[in-house]
Design an enzyme around this catalytic site. Structure first.
Site, PDB file in Angstrom:
ATOM      1  N   ARG A 203       0.724  -1.149  -0.061  1.00 51.47           N
ATOM      2  CA  ARG A 203       0.092  -0.085  -0.041  1.00 51.47           C
ATOM      3  C   ARG A 203       1.087   1.241  -0.123  1.00 51.47           C
ATOM      4  O   ARG A 203       2.247   1.215   0.521  1.00 51.47           O
ATOM      5  CB  ARG A 203      -0.950   0.132   1.283  1.00 51.47           C
ATOM      6  CG  ARG A 203      -1.797  -1.287   1.387  1.00 51.47           C
ATOM      7  CD  ARG A 203      -2.807  -0.937   2.626  1.00 51.47           C
ATOM      8  NE  ARG A 203      -3.747  -2.050   2.649  1.00 51.47           N
ATOM      9  CZ  ARG A 203      -3.466  -3.261   3.308  1.00 51.47           C
ATOM     10  NH1 ARG A 203      -2.287  -3.620   4.011  1.00 51.47           N
ATOM     11  NH2 ARG A 203      -4.309  -4.453   3.534  1.00 51.47           N
ATOM     12  N   LYS A 228      -1.997  -1.879   7.963  1.00 47.17           N
ATOM     13  CA  LYS A 228      -3.345  -1.778   8.081  1.00 47.17           C
ATOM     14  C   LYS A 228      -3.829  -2.944   9.007  1.00 47.17           C
ATOM     15  O   LYS A 228      -3.619  -4.175   9.073  1.00 47.17           O
ATOM     16  CB  LYS A 228      -4.256  -2.117   6.844  1.00 47.17           C
ATOM     17  CG  LYS A 228      -5.702  -1.603   7.032  1.00 47.17           C
ATOM     18  CD  LYS A 228      -6.278  -1.805   5.707  1.00 47.17           C
ATOM     19  CE  LYS A 228      -7.717  -1.212   5.715  1.00 47.17           C
ATOM     20  NZ  LYS A 228      -8.335  -1.493   4.384  1.00 47.17           N
ATOM     21  N   HIS A 293      -2.997   2.097  -6.178  1.00 45.48           N
ATOM     22  CA  HIS A 293      -3.358   0.756  -5.704  1.00 45.48           C
ATOM     23  C   HIS A 293      -3.673  -0.306  -6.819  1.00 45.48           C
ATOM     24  O   HIS A 293      -3.419  -1.308  -6.593  1.00 45.48           O
ATOM     25  CB  HIS A 293      -4.725   1.107  -5.010  1.00 45.48           C
ATOM     26  CG  HIS A 293      -4.838  -0.020  -3.892  1.00 45.48           C
ATOM     27  ND1 HIS A 293      -4.015   0.151  -2.676  1.00 45.48           N
ATOM     28  CD2 HIS A 293      -5.683  -0.880  -3.647  1.00 45.48           C
ATOM     29  CE1 HIS A 293      -4.499  -0.777  -1.827  1.00 45.48           C
ATOM     30  NE2 HIS A 293      -5.512  -1.319  -2.334  1.00 45.48           N
ATOM     31  N   ARG A 296      -0.830  -2.656  -6.760  1.00 50.07           N
ATOM     32  CA  ARG A 296      -0.912  -3.665  -5.730  1.00 50.07           C
ATOM     33  C   ARG A 296      -1.752  -4.633  -6.354  1.00 50.07           C
ATOM     34  O   ARG A 296      -1.700  -5.977  -6.164  1.00 50.07           O
ATOM     35  CB  ARG A 296      -1.419  -2.944  -4.284  1.00 50.07           C
ATOM     36  CG  ARG A 296      -1.778  -3.996  -3.324  1.00 50.07           C
ATOM     37  CD  ARG A 296      -2.168  -3.196  -1.996  1.00 50.07           C
ATOM     38  NE  ARG A 296      -2.701  -4.109  -1.344  1.00 50.07           N
ATOM     39  CZ  ARG A 296      -2.520  -4.844  -0.074  1.00 50.07           C
ATOM     40  NH1 ARG A 296      -1.290  -4.956   0.126  1.00 50.07           N
ATOM     41  NH2 ARG A 296      -3.362  -5.443   0.619  1.00 50.07           N
ATOM     42  N   HIS A 319      -4.239  -9.585   4.115  1.00 52.82           N
ATOM     43  CA  HIS A 319      -5.780  -9.508   4.118  1.00 52.82           C
ATOM     44  C   HIS A 319      -6.141 -10.384   5.461  1.00 52.82           C
ATOM     45  O   HIS A 319      -5.683 -11.633   5.647  1.00 52.82           O
ATOM     46  CB  HIS A 319      -6.320 -10.280   2.866  1.00 52.82           C
ATOM     47  CG  HIS A 319      -6.515  -9.322   1.779  1.00 52.82           C
ATOM     48  ND1 HIS A 319      -6.452  -9.663   0.552  1.00 52.82           N
ATOM     49  CD2 HIS A 319      -6.285  -7.997   1.819  1.00 52.82           C
ATOM     50  CE1 HIS A 319      -6.285  -8.864  -0.427  1.00 52.82           C
ATOM     51  NE2 HIS A 319      -6.041  -7.803   0.289  1.00 52.82           N
ATOM     52  N   TYR A 328      -9.543 -11.782  -6.682  1.00 52.90           N
ATOM     53  CA  TYR A 328      -8.661 -11.601  -7.882  1.00 52.90           C
ATOM     54  C   TYR A 328      -8.645 -12.848  -8.507  1.00 52.90           C
ATOM     55  O   TYR A 328      -8.324 -12.821  -9.766  1.00 52.90           O
ATOM     56  CB  TYR A 328      -7.219 -11.415  -7.285  1.00 52.90           C
ATOM     57  CG  TYR A 328      -6.807 -10.492  -6.378  1.00 52.90           C
ATOM     58  CD1 TYR A 328      -6.879  -9.216  -7.314  1.00 52.90           C
ATOM     59  CD2 TYR A 328      -6.766 -10.356  -5.090  1.00 52.90           C
ATOM     60  CE1 TYR A 328      -6.507  -7.992  -6.456  1.00 52.90           C
ATOM     61  CE2 TYR A 328      -6.494  -9.116  -4.373  1.00 52.90           C
ATOM     62  CZ  TYR A 328      -6.179  -7.995  -4.949  1.00 52.90           C
ATOM     63  OH  TYR A 328      -5.913  -6.824  -4.427  1.00 52.90           O
TER      64      TYR A 328
END
Length: 346
Positions: A203, A228, A293, A296, A319, A328
């Site tokens: 990120r 995050k 982004h 990424r 995640h 994805y």
């Protein structure tokens, strides 16, 4: 000169939209306003929603007062968030969202606010002003979190519904497009930043927080600290990236952060990083509205297409849920390319 101005929410940010027929003089004047930007999507100029800009464009100031009780509760909420070690960005997002809700309900005592008031706020303020679903979701998160900390209340937190989330697919670039973007800059620092985002699936904030010691050249990994969700994780370091990093380090000798601003020891600004990407897109002649982004997203998709297990990709991206990573599979072309269109048999 005819022009019109109105308040808008653009990418979850309160702005003032200024519309006028194409006029060189007006364009030059609006460019002088700090923070002015052109929206290619909306085809208009927009500036920060400040008191000065509201006066400049004759925007009538709406009532943004909050009751004394509301102010006290807001302070307590911020203190509670701080004690739970929420990030400064999250604290600001949640407190601003709650403030907006309390301003709307300023005529009521906190203990008298009900679920019906939440519904009215969503319909009469958020929907009426065409604010985004993501902003509405932020407000709902703040309201739920806040009213769980308030003892005397009529709000039933579990019965507050979130907006239906649109099912959008991540934007992905081809490997050729990524290569053109990464090769666009002759400046090694600019090239290094974009390359590291793609090669490690970082990120923007994660890249800018990196320190020289986070690069472990012995184990060929990058340590991403307190990303995050307050999580640490590691990601593989490409041998090609390591070579580039060594050249970069010898030239710039960063002290505190791996990528520093003009002053040694200061963090590189997100706005400058976005500018680096914008310049690369121009040099590579790529017209798509690419964001950092996207790199990424492209990293994750290219890993999947290369045969990497989805569970590993989940860990590499940091995640919490495998559902987030599974998106994805919908943009990977590996399986789709094996499907033969019936059109080919006509």
């Amino acid at each position: 000169m005819n022009w019109s101005a109105k308040l808008i929410n653009h990418r979850d940010e309160e702005r003032i939209a200024v519309e006028f027929e194409k006029d060189k003089e007006l364009i030059q004047r609006i460019k002088l306003i700090h923070g002015a930007r052109w929206s290619q999507q909306k085809k208009l100029w927009h500036v920060p929603d400040t008191k000065e800009n509201r006066e400049r464009f004759h925007i009538i100031q709406k009532d943004t007062k909050i009751s004394q009780e509301g102010q006290e509760h807001l302070k307590q909420f911020i203190r509670w968030l701080s004690s739970k070690r929420y990030s400064p960005n999250t604290i600001k997002t949640y407190s601003d969202a709650l403030r907006s809700f309390l301003v709307y309900n300023q005529a009521k005592n906190i203990c008298e606010i009900t679920n019906a008031d939440v519904l009215d706020y969503n319909n009469d303020y958020i929907l009426k002003n065409k604010l985004s679903a993501s902003y509405q979701n932020q407000v709902i998160s703040a309201i739920k979190l806040y009213f769980r900390t308030v003892r005397k209340t009529k709000i039933e937190v579990d019965k507050i519904d979130r907006p239906k989330k649109p099912k959008t697919l991540p934007n992905v670039l081809s490997k050729e497009e990524v290569k053109n973007i990464l090769d666009a800059h002759a400046n090694i620092k600019h090239k290094m930043m974009l390359s590291l985002i793609y090669s490690c699936g970082l990120r923007c904030s994660e890249l800018l927080q990196l320190r020289p010691l986070d690069i472990d050249s012995k184990r060929n990994i990058v340590l991403i600290k307190q990303a995050k969700g307050k999580k640490d994780r590691i990601t593989p370091l490409s041998p090609k990236i390591l070579e580039l990093l060594r050249t970069y380090y010898q030239l710039y000798k960063p002290k505190t952060y791996l990528f520093e601003g003009q002053e040694p020891g200061t963090i590189y600004s997100p706005k400058s990083l976005q500018s680096v990407l914008k310049q690369a897109l121009q040099k590579a002649n790529i017209k798509k509205p690419v964001t950092l982004h996207w790199l990424r997203h492209s990293y994750a998709t290219h890993l999947l297409e290369g045969g990497t297990d989805l569970r590993y990709i989940q860990e590499l991206l940091g995640h919490n849920s495998s559902r987030t990573t599974e998106i994805y599979t919908h943009v990977s072309t590996k399986s789709l390319q094996q499907i033969k269109s019936p059109f080919d048999d006509l």
